[in-house]
Scaffold this motif. Structure first.
Motif, PDB file in Angstrom:
ATOM      1  N   ALA A   1      10.552  69.823  15.748  1.00 40.46           N
ATOM      2  CA  ALA A   1      11.811  69.170  15.401  1.00 40.46           C
ATOM      3  C   ALA A   1      12.228  69.513  13.974  1.00 40.46           C
ATOM      4  CB  ALA A   1      11.666  67.659  15.563  1.00 40.46           C
ATOM      5  N   VAL A   2      11.259  69.579  13.071  1.00 35.97           N
ATOM      6  CA  VAL A   2      11.561  69.943  11.674  1.00 35.97           C
ATOM      7  C   VAL A   2      12.053  71.383  11.606  1.00 35.97           C
ATOM      8  CG1 VAL A   2      10.590  70.176   9.356  1.00 35.97           C
ATOM      9  CG2 VAL A   2       9.825  68.318  10.853  1.00 35.97           C
TER      10      VAL A   2
ATOM     11  N   THR B   1      15.834  63.260  19.490  1.00 35.07           N
ATOM     12  CA  THR B   1      16.034  62.001  18.753  1.00 35.07           C
ATOM     13  C   THR B   1      16.001  60.771  19.665  1.00 35.07           C
ATOM     14  OG1 THR B   1      18.431  62.411  18.870  1.00 35.07           O
ATOM     15  CG2 THR B   1      17.313  63.005  16.824  1.00 35.07           C
TER      16      THR B   1
ATOM     17  N   ARG C   1      12.107  60.833  15.773  1.00 35.42           N
ATOM     18  CA  ARG C   1      13.177  60.367  14.876  1.00 35.42           C
ATOM     19  C   ARG C   1      12.627  60.111  13.481  1.00 35.42           C
ATOM     20  NH1 ARG C   1      14.870  56.960  19.206  1.00 35.42           N
ATOM     21  NH2 ARG C   1      13.919  55.150  18.192  1.00 35.42           N
TER      22      ARG C   1
ATOM     23  N   ILE D   1      12.068  63.381  11.668  1.00 34.29           N
ATOM     24  CA  ILE D   1      13.320  64.039  11.273  1.00 34.29           C
ATOM     25  C   ILE D   1      13.922  63.359  10.051  1.00 34.29           C
ATOM     26  CG2 ILE D   1      15.717  64.440  11.984  1.00 34.29           C
ATOM     27  CD1 ILE D   1      14.675  64.875  14.839  1.00 34.29           C
TER      28      ILE D   1
ATOM     29  N   LEU E   1      15.555  71.507  12.736  1.00 33.83           N
ATOM     30  CA  LEU E   1      16.422  70.970  11.688  1.00 33.83           C
ATOM     31  C   LEU E   1      16.729  72.031  10.639  1.00 33.83           C
ATOM     32  CD1 LEU E   1      17.794  68.332  10.732  1.00 33.83           C
ATOM     33  CD2 LEU E   1      15.727  67.855   9.402  1.00 33.83           C
TER      34      LEU E   1
ATOM     35  N   MET F   1      18.065  69.011  19.450  1.00 37.64           N
ATOM     36  CA  MET F   1      17.830  67.958  18.464  1.00 37.64           C
ATOM     37  C   MET F   1      18.284  66.602  19.001  1.00 37.64           C
ATOM     38  SD  MET F   1      16.584  68.894  15.417  1.00 37.64           S
ATOM     39  CE  MET F   1      17.331  67.735  14.292  1.00 37.64           C
TER      40      MET F   1
END
Length: 580
Positions: free
Chosen positions: A417-418, A445, A451, A454, A421, A441
């Protein structure tokens, strides 16, 4: 002396007539036999020592044409070699029975094929009919090579070559006993077959079987060009049926073991094209008791990058069949894919991701993919290649498919997820990768642990970029997915605090969503308002903007909608009552 009775005399007469008819039939069959084979290039007269005893008479007009042609070539500047005077002389020389004159014409074509920078006039193709069908081997070699050069460089129109009837003599040369002529004619067919319009013509003229024969040639040049021609023909769905019918599958599968990497690549690519049609899957796997899958899995480890990639693409096409997909996973394919994802080559990474993407569509493969620890590698791959649209597109699609409540911890640990991002700000809003990364993404979330991770990674620039995406009114899907991220992150007070410096942008996009014609946008705007209204700062901000006015309008619309619904429902109930 005994005499023959009338009955025996009649039998003898019948017998003689039968012999006469049989002889006549035999003669007709012999004539038909020679008629069929006399046009074959393998029976054309080859030059031998005895040929030197016969020299065709050089006619006066041929002498004059040759002299004028040579003089014109010597005197003409480079850009004037192609003109009507040259063409008339070429036509005469090419049609001559004298091999020396034909060689002059062939040499001329070879020269211009290496020098020409523009398109060759169509009428200059006509002499090729005589040159390609010449009895002289050197003429065949030079003429076929020059035509290939012109085709490859785009100096002649591929469709026009077929339309004026040059395909037939080129196909005839496939049967030549000379490897150079075979090589050139295969290359010519391969180039012509890059045109969709030409492929059916090549197949209908009987070009497939000779190419399959030459694909087994001991000459590596001939074999390469023959398999290359088959590859180009395989790009057509209709020709794929011809190829399978003519027995191309076992030949191509056998060539996967070739020591020549070009032949391996061409064969694998042709099989990949054929495998794109599920109708051929059963036939492909029946050969050698399913040896195709084993060979393709072996080629995934090839040191030749394009062979390795093509093996992945072929397996991807085959894995569209769920039964085949199960076999592929059982044969330790995921471990090999994992290794390919660690390669430094982006092409190899993309090929591996393409196959992995198809496998991840099947929910039954999820546990195997997660347990192989592939998610960690996907996260690293995204960090390293975050600016590569192909890798980001494929990786985000796979992560999206794998995202469930059961896998959220594995996704968190892998920092996928990072990585997404980080990639989010690397593409233009028009890019398909931007939409896919944003949609992934939005999906991630949904899960609390992701979440939290992130939000910890967010900064001013990333939030500004997210808000910018919500304002992409020309791209509704991108705008909606970006707003989904903000709405879902908005359940966390820490995120609400991070939004405070961007108050104007937040108000603008929520207002736009509330005014949107689509209900899903209005609904998402209201959900976001609900989350942010838990913060006293945003409550005060919303009270001082047009948002309150728009909210009243939405409430009024909703009330009117409710009234209409009630009216419709009541009429419906009355109608049902009267029916009873």
């Amino acid at each position: 002396m005994a005499t023959i009775c009338d009955s025996c005399r009649q039998h003898l007469k019948d017998f003689m007539e039968m012999i006469a008819r049989a002889a006549e039939d035999l003669l007709d069959k012999i004539k038909e036999f020679f008629k069929k084979i006399q046009c074959c290039s393998c029976l054309k007269r080859k030059r031998t020592e005895s040929d030197h005893l016969y020299k065709p008479v050089l006619r006066q007009h041929e002498k004059e044409a040759a002299q004028e042609f040579l003089q014109h070539i010597e005197e003409a500047s480079e850009n004037k070699v192609i003109d009507m005077e040259s063409l008339k002389a070429l036509q005469t020389l090419a049609a001559s029975e004298n091999p020396s004159l034909q060689q002059s014409a062939a040499l001329y074509y070879l020269h211009i094929s290496e020098q020409l920078k523009s398109e060759l006039p169509e009428e200059y193709l006509e002499p090729y009919h005589n040159l390609l069908q010449s009895n002289d081997l050197d003429v065949q070699r030079k003429a076929s090579l020059s035509l290939v050069n012109l085709l490859v460089e785009g100096n002649v129109n591929k469709e026009k070559v077929v339309q004026i009837g040059l395909l037939e003599p080129i196909l005839e040369l496939l049967g030549s006993g000379d490897a150079t002529v075979q090589c050139n004619s295969c290359a010519g067919i391969a180039t012509l077959a890059t045109s969709a319009l030409n492929r059916e013509a090549i197949a209908s003229e009987g070009g497939i079987n000779p190419l399959l024969v030459l694909s087994k040639s001991y000459d590596p040049r001939v074999q390469q060009n023959a398999v290359g021609a088959i590859l180009n023909l395989s790009r057509s769905e209709k020709i794929q049926l011809f190829l399978c019918k003519e027995g191309a599958l076992p030949v191509l599968i056998l060539h996967l073991q070739s020591p020549d990497s070009e032949v391996q690549y061409y064969s694998c690519a042709a099989l990949s094209n054929i495998a794109s049609d599920p109708r051929h899957h059963q036939s492909m796997l029946q050969i050698g008791d399913g040896i195709l899958l084993k060979m393709l899995l072996s080629l995934m480890s090839s040191s030749v990058e394009k062979v390795c990639c093509q093996a992945c693409y072929c397996l991807r096409n085959l894995s569209l069949n769920e039964d085949i997909q199960a076999d592929i996973v059982t044969m330790n394919c995921l471990a090999q894919l994992h290794e390919l994802l660690k390669f430094s080559s982006e092409n190899v990474n993309e090929a591996a991701l393409t196959l992995l993407g198809t496998l991840s569509e099947n929910h039954s493969n999820m546990d195997a993919i997660v347990s192989e620890n592939i998610l960690n590698t996907l996260g690293k791959l995204l960090f390293v290649h975050k600016t590569n649209p192909g890798i980001s597109f494929l990786a985000s699609t796979i992560i999206h498919k794998l995202a469930t409540s059961e896998t959220q911890q594995a996704i968190t640990d892998s920092r996928c997820a990072v990585a997404l991002l980080q990639a989010l700000g690397c593409f233009t809003v028009e890019s398909g990768s931007s939409l896919h990364v944003t949609a992934c993404m939005a999906e991630l979330t949904k899960y609390e642990t992701i979440r939290t991770q992130i939000i910890q990674e967010l900064d001013v620039n990333k939030i500004a970029h997210l808000l910018m995406l919500t304002n992409q009114y020309e791209n509704n899907d991108l705008s909606f997915q970006a707003a989904c991220i903000i709405y879902r992150l908005g359940v966390d007070e820490r995120f609400t605090l991070l939004l405070r410096p961007h108050t104007k942008e937040v108000v603008d996009y929520i207002l736009h969503f509330l005014k949107h014609q689509e209900i899903r946008f209005q609904h998402l705007g209201l959900l976001t308002l609900r989350n942010l209204s838990k913060d006293s700062y945003f409550i005060a901000v919303f009270d001082e903007t047009e948002l309150t006015v728009q909210l009243r309008r939405v409430c009024q619309q909703t009330a009117e909608t409710q009234e209409l619904l009630q009216a419709v429902l009541s009429h419906s109930k009355e109608h049902q009552k009267h029916k009873r």
